[in-house]
Design an enzyme around this catalytic site. Structure first.
Site, PDB file in Angstrom:
ATOM      1  N   GLU A 352      39.645  40.290  45.582  1.00  0.00           N
ATOM      2  CA  GLU A 352      38.719  41.387  45.867  1.00  0.00           C
ATOM      3  C   GLU A 352      38.236  41.900  44.514  1.00  0.00           C
ATOM      4  OE1 GLU A 352      40.496  44.768  47.796  1.00  0.00           O
ATOM      5  OE2 GLU A 352      38.590  45.639  48.399  1.00  0.00           O
ATOM      6  N   HIS A 377      39.821  39.409  51.957  1.00  0.00           N
ATOM      7  CA  HIS A 377      38.574  39.461  51.167  1.00  0.00           C
ATOM      8  C   HIS A 377      38.196  38.111  50.563  1.00  0.00           C
ATOM      9  CE1 HIS A 377      37.997  43.713  51.635  1.00  0.00           C
ATOM     10  NE2 HIS A 377      39.242  43.934  51.237  1.00  0.00           N
TER      11      HIS A 377
HETATM   12 ZN   LIG Z   1      42.095  45.794  52.669  1.00  0.00          ZN
END
Ligand SMILES: [Zn+2]
Ligand SMILES: *[C@@H]1O[C@H](CO)[C@@H](O)[C@H](O)[C@H]1NC(C)=O
Ligand SMILES: *[C@@H]1O[C@H](CO)[C@@H](O)[C@H](O)[C@H]1NC(C)=O
Length: 502
Positions: A352, A377
């Site tokens: 992320e 992510h």
């Molecule tokens: Zn999260």
């Protein structure tokens, strides 16, 4: 029928026509074939749609063309501005009705909308509030005046405070502001990732005093399932730290209490909504902890997974990756299950980040080396070819949370989201919402809209949506026999959805 006939004509007629020419022009038939082959690689590209599905797909395609032609294209705008536009979109309205399967990446502290917290929870008796020096708020339920704590010297009973305030609606709105990131001017208010993350953490702390009150948490979980169910989601995997909860008299409950309560609330919800499939917990701890603390947390999680095999799905590390400790930093603690021969599936947040080449950027590869079941992510995955290959080969799905990535400033125009690459290649993907209450969303429809209209563009079709929904069950932590049951249940809902929307 008509469409497939057209395809046949498109393929063969030009072939005959151009076969006679040899002027160097690429063969249109071959071009057509390549184009179709490429589309077949995208998410859902290999699904064969029924006649009814084709019809709905054609309709969706037309709607999408219209939305792309409008002056303001929602996925190109910040979600806080796009939200009202999306709510008017007929595509969004269809997505709301569509059975979306499971929400696999949601954090417990932002499961339920801030509106409900303020309008319902803070109106309950014994709710105290305090404003800290750095202009944030704390809440606490107590049967007497609370002692000073957490930067808080002056606790006021909300009921008395509200009685003195004239504009209660305005006051409530200001409380909502403390519990979400929502603002009319996101670019001005959040100039960079640091600022938005700071507000993010503050909002979490503000909500904690409300949510960790034991009776509230029960209603909160029920309300959370209600909001998902209303958005046609049938199953949830909730990331939760299982924070200790408190009673009015100060009694404290531990993680076992929370797991039992969660199990009980989930079955109560299922009794009231038989078409809801269930919910499980991914135990998560903050990456700010020390190695020995994480070691203890992993040990505890192994035990909880043993004691609650139907509720505990596995383990994750949460908190901002940038500037935070890496998975490799915790390698000793995270190797524990393998070392002990114990089962603790991982569901790591990884990648992320947009900082290429940093230590944190390596989290994706490390998550895979620790046999993660999914990747939270995976924003950075597109430029890690080897990790991408591994993730695909091992069927480790990426949990794509478009609105979260935009609000937390990894990407501004969602058409440029790197997951466009993953979608076009049919990489294992699921769509989720991450922190719905902080972003001002509920359910998954807003994120599906951004993924389907913005990231997928005109190419994404009904097959894409169908595959994404099926993926959410396929890549869930459910054991095989439950997965099969969930998929049958989903298929029934899907068939109804298609016939209702013809
Ligand atoms: Zn999260
Ligand atoms: C608050 O929520 C509970 C359920 O969680 C509900 O029973 C109650 O009616 C709600 N109260 C208000 C004032 O909305
Ligand atoms: C990951 O899985 C492989 C193959 O099953 C196994 O050999 C290895 O020990 C696992 N590693 C960890 C850290 O769980």
């Amino acid at each position: 029928m008509v469409k497939s006939l057209c395809l046949v004509l498109l393929t063969f007629v030009p072939l005959l026509w151009f076969a006679r020419k040899s002027d160097g022009m690429p063969d249109p038939a071959r071009r057509d074939l390549l184009m179709r082959e490429e589309v077949s690689r995208q998410t859902g590209g290999l699904l064969t749609l029924t006649a009814a599905e084709h019809k709905l797909d054609t309709y969706l395609h037309r709607l999408k063309e219209q939305e792309m032609a409008a002056t303001l294209f929602p996925p190109a705008e910040h979600f806080f501005k796009a939200k009202v536009l999306i709510e008017k979109s007929p595509i969004y309205k269809l997505l709301q009705k569509m059975p979306k399967g499971a929400a696999l990446h949601v954090h417990s502290s932002s499961l339920v909308g801030a509106e409900w917290l303020v309008k319902n929870v803070t109106y309950r008796p014994h709710c105290y509030i305090c404003f800290t020096w750095d202009n944030s708020v704390r809440f606490l339920f107590s049967n007497r005046q609370p002692f000073p704590r957490w930067d808080c010297f002056y606790w006021q009973l909300l009921e008395s405070l509200r009685a003195r305030i004239e504009d209660n609606a305005g006051f409530d709105n200001s409380l909502i502001q403390h519990l979400t990131l929502f603002t009319e001017d996101p670019d001005g208010e959040y100039p960079n990732q640091d600022v938005v993350w700071e507000k993010f953490e503050k909002a979490f702390i503000a909500a904690a005093g409300l949510i960790t009150h034991a009776p509230i948490l029960r209603d909160y979980i029920y309300q959370g399932l209600e909001e998902l169910h209303k958005d046609n989601i049938m199953y949830l995997e909730l990331r939760s730290g299982l924070s200790r909860t408190y009673e009015l008299d100060g009694t404290i409950h531990d993680k076992v209490w929370t797991l039992k309560m969660f199990q009980e609330i989930t079955s109560k919800f299922k009794q009231n909504h038989p078409e809801f499939f269930g919910a499980r917990i991914i135990i998560s701890v903050h990456r700010a902890l020390s190695v020995s603390e994480v070691r203890a947390a992993v040990t505890e999680a192994i035990q909880l997974k043993r004691d609650f095999p139907d509720v505990v799905a596995g383990f994750d590390m949460v908190g901002r990756e940038n500037g935070g400790r890496t998975l490799w930093y915790f390698r000793e603690a995270l190797s524990l299950p393998a070392e002990l021969g114990a089962s603790l599936p991982y569901f790591f947040h990884a990648g992320e980040t947009d900082d290429e080449g940093t230590d944190v950027d390596q989290n994706i590869l490390d998550a895979l080396l620790f046999n993660t079941t999914r990747i939270g992510h995976g924003y950075a995955l597109a430029h890690h070819p080897l990790a991408k290959e591994l993730s695909r080969k091992r069927n480790v799905a990426v949990e794509l949370c478009p609105i979260s990535n935009q609000v937390l400033k990894l990407v501004s125009d969602l058409r440029n989201h790197p997951a466009a690459v993953l979608m076009s290649e049919g990489h294992p993907l699921v769509i989720s919402s991450d922190d719905p209450s902080l972003f001002g969303t509920t359910g998954l429809s807003y994120d599906f809209y951004e993924a389907f209209v913005g990231i997928g563009g005109l190419k994404a079709n009904l097959g894409t949506l169908k595959e994404l929904a099926v993926n959410s069950l396929r890549y869930s932590s459910l054991p095989a026999h439950l997965k099969d049951r969930a998929l049958v249940m989903w298929q029934n809902k899907w068939d109804t959805f298609i016939s209702d929307n013809l």
